[in-house]
Design an enzyme around this catalytic site. Sequence first.
Site, short mmCIF file in Angstrom:
data_model
loop_
_atom_site.label_atom_id
_atom_site.label_comp_id
_atom_site.label_asym_id
_atom_site.label_seq_id
_atom_site.Cartn_x
_atom_site.Cartn_y
_atom_site.Cartn_z
N LYS A 6 36.48 34.39 42.73
CA LYS A 6 37.21 34.64 41.49
C LYS A 6 38.22 33.51 41.31
O LYS A 6 39.16 33.39 42.09
CB LYS A 6 37.91 35.99 41.54
CG LYS A 6 38.64 36.38 40.27
CD LYS A 6 39.19 37.78 40.41
CE LYS A 6 39.82 38.28 39.13
NZ LYS A 6 40.30 39.68 39.26
N ASP A 50 45.02 48.40 35.43
CA ASP A 50 44.02 48.06 34.40
C ASP A 50 42.77 48.92 34.60
O ASP A 50 41.67 48.41 34.80
CB ASP A 50 43.68 46.58 34.47
CG ASP A 50 42.87 46.09 33.27
OD1 ASP A 50 42.85 46.79 32.25
OD2 ASP A 50 42.26 45.01 33.37
#
Length: 224
Positions: A27, A132
């Site tokens: 990532k 989130d």
Amino acid sequence: MSLEILKQGAEGRLYLGNYKGESCLIKERFVKKYRHPDLDTQITRQRMKAEAKAAGRCLAAGILAPRILHSDLNTHKLYMEYFEKAQTAKQFIQETVAGKTEDLAKQTLEDLCTRIGGIIGKMHSNHIIHGDLTTSNILINPKDGDYDVVFIDFGLSHYNQATEDKGVDLYVLERALLSTHSEQPYLFESILSSYRKECGKDEEAVLAKFEEVRARGRKRTMIG
């Protein structure tokens, strides 16, 4: 060596790689040109550290999350466990609705939501705030004819005992479900029912805060 990019967005990109002989997901967070370089570096490092810490805390609590294999703060890259056969809960829900009768789909999805709610409750009882919660940040990983539920993307997560933060976490999830899966209004109630059984001694206080946040959200919607 060419790298297979799996996903790219405004914040960064995900691609397949290798770390010490193990296939992994990398990532990479992008540099934000509109921010002062020092501020951008600070925010990016904070989010990378938050993601690594939260994933570690989840695993220690028996909650499935990707193992973080390596964190390179200089290149803004996290090397983590890759779930090759997994799909997002968003994809799973959409495919279930499209491929089954309404009753069978509801039964399948209520089982999924029971699992998700229990895991979020366990997360909150360990004071892990995801930050989130959406069905895009939950993986369904096939296993021996069944599946595991894996939570991902902890870049906005933090550790906090505050009931307000837990209430906001639930509200973010409710809004995400209403937006993405509006034709399955029972999803959140199934999650909340299971959540209550696992969230610990602060259950009533957290749910009271959730209702407060929800009321403020509705008021803003009406004003807007």
